[in-house]
Design a protein around this motif. Structure first.
Motif, PDB file in Angstrom:
ATOM      1  N   TRP A 172       0.864  -1.182   0.000  1.00 52.84           N
ATOM      2  CA  TRP A 172       0.000   0.000   0.000  1.00 52.84           C
ATOM      3  C   TRP A 172       0.895   1.224   0.000  1.00 52.84           C
ATOM      4  N   SER A 173       0.306   2.405  -0.143  1.00 55.18           N
ATOM      5  CA  SER A 173       1.096   3.634  -0.301  1.00 55.18           C
ATOM      6  C   SER A 173       2.034   3.879   0.866  1.00 55.18           C
ATOM      7  N   GLY A 174       1.638   3.554   2.069  1.00 63.17           N
ATOM      8  CA  GLY A 174       2.478   3.799   3.225  1.00 63.17           C
ATOM      9  C   GLY A 174       3.564   2.777   3.438  1.00 63.17           C
ATOM     10  N   THR A 187       6.355   7.884   0.206  1.00 60.79           N
ATOM     11  CA  THR A 187       5.079   7.893   0.921  1.00 60.79           C
ATOM     12  C   THR A 187       5.093   6.969   2.136  1.00 60.79           C
ATOM     13  N   TYR A 188       6.271   6.431   2.487  1.00 58.22           N
ATOM     14  CA  TYR A 188       6.352   5.486   3.609  1.00 58.22           C
ATOM     15  C   TYR A 188       5.811   6.122   4.879  1.00 58.22           C
ATOM     16  N   ASP A 189       4.952   5.362   5.567  1.00 55.01           N
ATOM     17  CA  ASP A 189       4.306   5.894   6.756  1.00 55.01           C
ATOM     18  C   ASP A 189       4.125   4.758   7.766  1.00 55.01           C
ATOM     19  N   SER A 192       0.713   3.706   8.841  1.00 58.19           N
ATOM     20  CA  SER A 192      -0.179   2.987   7.918  1.00 58.19           C
ATOM     21  C   SER A 192      -0.237   1.492   8.209  1.00 58.19           C
ATOM     22  N   THR A 194      -1.492  -0.411  10.320  1.00 61.14           N
ATOM     23  CA  THR A 194      -2.497  -0.618  11.349  1.00 61.14           C
ATOM     24  C   THR A 194      -2.815  -2.106  11.470  1.00 61.14           C
ATOM     25  N   ARG A 197      -5.080  -3.076   8.573  1.00 66.78           N
ATOM     26  CA  ARG A 197      -4.439  -3.248   7.271  1.00 66.78           C
ATOM     27  C   ARG A 197      -3.541  -4.480   7.258  1.00 66.78           C
ATOM     28  N   ASP A 221      -4.693   0.165  -0.627  1.00 66.15           N
ATOM     29  CA  ASP A 221      -4.871   1.510  -0.097  1.00 66.15           C
ATOM     30  C   ASP A 221      -6.235   1.641   0.592  1.00 66.15           C
TER      31      ASP A 221
END
Length: 223
Positions: A172-174, A187-189, A192, A194, A197, A221
């Motif tokens: 995913w984006s993160g 975009t690493y987060d 994200s 969770t 996810r 995402d």
């Protein structure tokens, strides 16, 4: 050409890094080939046009929830690192295995020098599926997976830059770490990763593998 990685028999010291839980299966005997119990719902992938190798699909959230592994499914959780994203992924995989009554063993890489040996130990166990959690394993897996095409791999929270047909990733984006010097995604987060996810990642990924939709990236995402 990448060097051939040989999966030698587990020595006693290496075996100490393998832990198991679940069905009580000691993996010493042959077992039936795994299969999917239940079916994918509409919106996971187009059955009339299966995704090509290295394609990215974005399944409808929850479209994988009806798929479960058959009895006796053998999974090795291969993990490296103690960062928050890796811990979240490991927890999700273990919770999924307990819920699905999967026979799970865990192989933990003991530092950077043990990454490739840890992959070798995972292969030596001869599981139905190796699930990888931890960005540090991406490059070692890129070396190993192409030389073990009969072994299925699932990478959660990251992906290989050039996956072979036996490597499926959930990203995913993160997340979206790809290794091979490509660096961390802009975009690493960490936030994200969770529980929701990570749970979706193992569920969607194993559903794809069980339905022979492999060698692809599953993009989550939306969950």
């Amino acid at each position: 050409m990448r060097p051939l990685l040989r999966a030698a028999a587990l020595p006693a010291a290496a075996a100490a890094l393998v832990t198991g839980c679940g069905s009580g299966d000691d993996w010493s005997r042959p077992h039936p080939a795994p299969s999917a119990v239940g079916t994918l719902e509409a919106g996971f992938a187009d059955p009339s046009a299966p995704p090509a190798p290295e394609a990215t699909i974005t399944p409808r959230p929850g479209s994988w929830n009806g798929v479960h592994p058959s009895k006796g499914y053998r999974v090795v959780l291969l993990t490296a690192g103690d960062d928050r994203p890796t811990r979240s992924l490991v927890t999700a995989v273990k919770d999924w295995a307990a819920k699905e009554h999967v026979s799970l063993r865990t192989v933990v890489a003991d530092g950077p020098s043990d990454l490739l040996p840890a992959v070798t130990r995972s292969l030596a166990a001869r599981p139905d599926l190796v699930v990888s959690a931890g960005d540090g394993l991406v490059d070692p897996l890129a070396t190993a997976t192409a030389n073990h095409l009969s072994q299925q791999f699932l990478v959660v929270g990251a992906e290989l830059a050039e996956p072979t047909q036996n490597v499926t990733s959930v990203d995913w984006s993160g997340a979206s770490f790809r290794g091979e010097g490509l660096g961390m995604s802009s975009t690493y987060d960490v936030a994200s990763f969770t529980a929701e996810r990570c749970t979706a990642a193992i569920g969607a990924g194993t559903a794809a593998v069980l339905n022979h939709l492999t060698g692809i990236v599953i993009w989550l995402d939306e969950i």
